[in-house]
Design a protein around this motif. Structure first.
Motif, mmCIF file in Angstrom:
data_model
loop_
_atom_site.group_PDB
_atom_site.id
_atom_site.type_symbol
_atom_site.label_atom_id
_atom_site.label_comp_id
_atom_site.label_asym_id
_atom_site.label_seq_id
_atom_site.Cartn_x
_atom_site.Cartn_y
_atom_site.Cartn_z
ATOM 1 N N TRP A 152 -1.348 6.333 2.176
ATOM 2 C CA TRP A 152 -2.278 7.131 1.382
ATOM 3 C C TRP A 152 -1.554 8.334 0.760
ATOM 4 C CZ3 TRP A 152 -7.005 7.494 5.264
ATOM 5 C CH2 TRP A 152 -7.478 6.187 5.481
ATOM 6 N N CYS A 174 -6.194 14.962 1.028
ATOM 7 C CA CYS A 174 -6.170 14.257 -0.260
ATOM 8 C C CYS A 174 -5.688 15.173 -1.374
ATOM 9 C CB CYS A 174 -7.553 13.718 -0.573
ATOM 10 S SG CYS A 174 -7.449 12.624 -1.953
ATOM 11 N N PHE A 215 -15.151 11.049 -1.536
ATOM 12 C CA PHE A 215 -13.957 11.174 -0.696
ATOM 13 C C PHE A 215 -14.327 11.484 0.761
ATOM 14 C CE2 PHE A 215 -10.309 12.069 -3.794
ATOM 15 C CZ PHE A 215 -11.024 11.705 -4.924
ATOM 16 N N HIS A 218 -13.295 8.000 5.257
ATOM 17 C CA HIS A 218 -12.080 7.193 5.118
ATOM 18 C C HIS A 218 -12.185 5.975 6.037
ATOM 19 C CE1 HIS A 218 -11.572 9.571 8.736
ATOM 20 N NE2 HIS A 218 -10.679 8.691 9.132
ATOM 21 N N ASN A 225 -3.724 1.384 1.279
ATOM 22 C CA ASN A 225 -4.326 1.060 -0.023
ATOM 23 C C ASN A 225 -3.441 0.042 -0.733
ATOM 24 O OD1 ASN A 225 -6.589 2.811 -0.063
ATOM 25 N ND2 ASN A 225 -5.288 4.534 -0.667
ATOM 26 N N TYR A 244 -0.304 8.880 -7.438
ATOM 27 C CA TYR A 244 -1.642 8.646 -6.874
ATOM 28 C C TYR A 244 -2.358 7.562 -7.672
ATOM 29 C CZ TYR A 244 -6.348 9.617 -5.108
ATOM 30 O OH TYR A 244 -7.589 9.498 -4.526
ATOM 31 N N GLN A 247 -2.249 3.436 -6.979
ATOM 32 C CA GLN A 247 -2.928 2.742 -5.879
ATOM 33 C C GLN A 247 -4.382 2.509 -6.223
ATOM 34 O OE1 GLN A 247 -2.690 4.930 -2.158
ATOM 35 N NE2 GLN A 247 -0.505 4.471 -1.918
ATOM 36 N N GLU A 248 -4.931 1.449 -5.616
ATOM 37 C CA GLU A 248 -6.378 1.273 -5.646
ATOM 38 C C GLU A 248 -6.880 1.910 -4.357
ATOM 39 O OE1 GLU A 248 -9.551 -2.366 -6.071
ATOM 40 O OE2 GLU A 248 -7.406 -2.763 -6.137
ATOM 41 N N HIS A 249 -7.751 2.909 -4.478
ATOM 42 C CA HIS A 249 -8.088 3.725 -3.299
ATOM 43 C C HIS A 249 -9.225 3.088 -2.501
ATOM 44 C CE1 HIS A 249 -5.232 6.670 -4.697
ATOM 45 N NE2 HIS A 249 -5.699 6.414 -5.908
ATOM 46 N N SER A 252 -8.834 4.960 1.438
ATOM 47 C CA SER A 252 -8.770 6.408 1.665
ATOM 48 C C SER A 252 -10.067 7.091 1.256
ATOM 49 C CB SER A 252 -7.591 7.000 0.892
ATOM 50 O OG SER A 252 -7.562 6.492 -0.423
ATOM 51 N N LYS A 253 -10.928 6.391 0.477
ATOM 52 C CA LYS A 253 -12.226 6.961 0.080
ATOM 53 C C LYS A 253 -13.190 5.816 -0.186
ATOM 54 C CE LYS A 253 -10.618 7.602 -4.710
ATOM 55 N NZ LYS A 253 -10.127 8.540 -5.714
ATOM 56 N N ASP A 282 -13.126 8.424 -9.227
ATOM 57 C CA ASP A 282 -12.511 7.110 -9.032
ATOM 58 C C ASP A 282 -12.344 6.460 -10.393
ATOM 59 O OD1 ASP A 282 -11.942 5.043 -6.581
ATOM 60 O OD2 ASP A 282 -12.402 4.026 -8.463
#
Ligand code: BGC
Length: 548
Positions: A152, A174, A215, A218, A225, A244, A247-249, A252-253, A282
């Motif tokens: 992350w 974050c 966010f 988690h 991710n 940042y 990544q596809e989050h 982490s969120k 997002d």
């Protein structure tokens, strides 16, 4: 009878947020009242009559809570007090009282996802693994090779994990390393944050802007991710230089359990008729999450949309596409639109807009289904300020300079007067960020005296929306486009308005709507329709008509 009237008022009040125009104040830069070069709550009180004169419904004040100001207030060390830099709780009470006298609702910016590392909760949590706040933040052991527990990342650059030598574990952040993420899986954390909301509701606030609402939670398994392919990296905020965005989050969120917390928060808000706008950060799933978070009546009323905060100037096709995607993703939800805020390059600069384009964009915003946020100074058409490297304050900009200059250029102080030092913002020798010399010529005082100024157009556009319930709260029949013209019909009860906007530098013609219509909105530039069955629109011209 009295009770019925009382109830009707309550009902009406409950829906105040729907279609509201919200004016965002960045308190450091609005008005300095104690000559320290930094804006404050006392300064806001003095400027509330100006804000009310715009005709807006509410103010949103960016954070003024106690903070070491590493992220300029988005790093809170006491949720229930005012940072001395901004004043006192009594000053805040004066903001609320004066705003309410002027008919303005007050929304404050709750930053619940993370605190400052100076918050007593974090100070206690980091002391050891057994204290009663040990589980209040996201702590994890290193991998066997000592590296962070997963991949992350922090939005402000680099790993999202910071090693803490005292506790001998990593914690997740974050944003800055000094903004540790709270652990929403810990029920006591949720309870403490709901108490924070109650504290401010009891002090009279009417609602919240909820920072980084998606966010909060988690993945408890701390799964990595997945990588985001280069062609899908479409973030509006994170610059391309920021990994940042690679990544596809997923983990982490954006966890589904967040909805349970939002329901609890809504239950706290409802007895106060309070409303919230959640900031959904997002780049890939923003509208989908808006749909989830604003569905039904027990979650958030609105989500803040990033679609018109990007570097791409919206053309008719893009506006129709975004509005169509909102209809699909959030059929019973509600968006809150913005072109500018304290995180992005001001839109006059970002989209390189002429005055007539600026006028049309605000007229469009006042006509779209959704609520609307106006960022301080956009009503003056203030361009992004050029801030020299040595004057930079924003750690995000300092990190990625010069490819990304950070957020200082949209945060410089408001321009009130032309001739006064610091354009009437402050009487200090120096201010926390310099007032842009370009801005003084566009100051409030200059524009008040010029009947052609943009400021007056903002007032007219806001007044037009207020005069037509269909524009504020109505449905639309789907936003369509024909070449450079975007058009739709808004309706509520007996109020129906056909709206069209030519979003280009060239004249356009589209077929006129069927039936008989009478043109309205002449003071916004709409001109009577010719009877050749066509609508002729000049560059950047709107058209409004009601059925006859
Ligand atoms: C705020 C930013 C802030 C960040 C961390 C954002 O969405 O708008 O200004 O740096 O949250 O709290």
């Amino acid at each position: 009878m009295e009770n019925v009237a009382g109830l009707a008022r309550l009902e009406k009040d409950k829906d105040w947020w729907r279609g509201a125009v919200i004016y965002q104040i960045y308190p450091r830069s609005y008005q300095d009242s104690n000559a320290d070069g930094i804006g404050d709550l006392g300064g806001i009180v003095g400027r509330l009559p100006y804000i009310a004169s715009l005709g807006v419904d509410a103010i949103w004040i960016s954070p003024f809570f106690t903070s070491p100001m590493k992220d300029f207030g988005y790093d809170v060390s006491d949720y229930c007090d005012v940072d001395p830099m901004f004043g006192t709780l009594a000053d805040f009470d004066a903001v609320v009282a004066t705003a309410h006298e002027l008919g303005l609702k007050v929304m404050i910016d709750l930053v619940l996802s993370h605190t400052s590392d100076q918050h007593p909760w974090f100070q206690q949590s980091k002391a050891d693994k057994t204290n009663d706040k040990a589980n209040w933040y996201v702590w994890a052991d290193p991998k066997p090779d000592g590296t962070p527990p997963n991949n992350w990342l922090s939005i402000f650059g680099g790993s999202g994990w910071q090693w803490d030598g005292e506790r001998e574990q990593y914690y997740y952040h974050c944003f800055l390393t000094s903004q540790p993420d709270l652990n929403f899986w810990e029920p006591a954390v949720q309870d403490a944050l709901l108490d924070v909301a109650r504290f401010w509701l009891d002090r009279g606030v009417d609602g919240f802007r909820l920072d980084t609402i998606n966010f909060y939670m988690h993945d408890q398994q701390l799964r990595d991710n997945p990588a985001l392919p280069a062609d899908k990296r479409n973030s509006t905020i994170a610059p391309s230089v920021n990994p940042y965005n690679h990544q596809e989050h997923l983990y982490s969120k954006n966890q589904p359990e967040n909805l349970d917390f939002l329901r609890k928060l809504r239950a706290v808000m409802d007895p106060y008729n309070a409303a919230a706008v959640g900031e959904v950060g997002d780049a890939q799933r923003g509208l989908e999450i808006m749909g989830e978070y604003t569905a039904g009546n027990d979650l958030m009323q609105m989500c803040y949309a990033f679609e018109f905060l990007s570097g791409t100037r919206p053309d008719a096709a893009l506006v129709a596409d975004v509005m169509g995607r909102v209809d699909d993703a959030a059929p019973d939800g509600w968006a809150c639109w913005a072109y500018s805020n304290h995180d992005v390059v001001r839109h006059v600069t970002r989209w390189d807009l002429s005055k007539s384009a600026l006028e049309l964009f605000v007229t469009l915003m006042m006509s779209l289904r959704g609520s609307a946020c106006i960022y301080q100074g956009e009503e003056l058409g203030l361009p992004e300020a050029d801030v020299a490297y040595e004057d930079l304050q924003d750690p995000y900009g300092i990190q990625f300079w010069p490819k990304f200059k950070g957020r200082d250029g949209c945060r410089t102080p408001m321009a009130w007067e032309k001739s006064n030092a610091h354009a009437g913002f402050s009487t200090a020798d120096t201010t926390w960020l310099p007032v842009s010399t370009d801005h003084a010529n566009l100051s409030v005082a200059v524009q008040e005296d010029d009947p052609d100024a943009l400021l007056h157009h903002y007032r007219r556009a806001i007044a037009f929306r207020k005069a037509h319930p269909a524009l504020a709260k109505g449905t639309h029949d789907g936003v369509k486009h024909d070449g450079d013209v975007v058009y739709f019909t808004r309706a509520i009860g007996d109020d129906t308005i056909f709206c069209a906007f030519n979003l280009s530098d060239t004249a356009s013609t589209i077929p006129a709507p069927n039936g008989s219509w009478r043109v309205i909105g002449e003071d916004l530039g709409a001109t009577p329709q010719t009877d050749d069955g066509k609508l002729h629109l000049e560059p950047w011209q709107p058209h409004f008509a009601v059925p006859v």
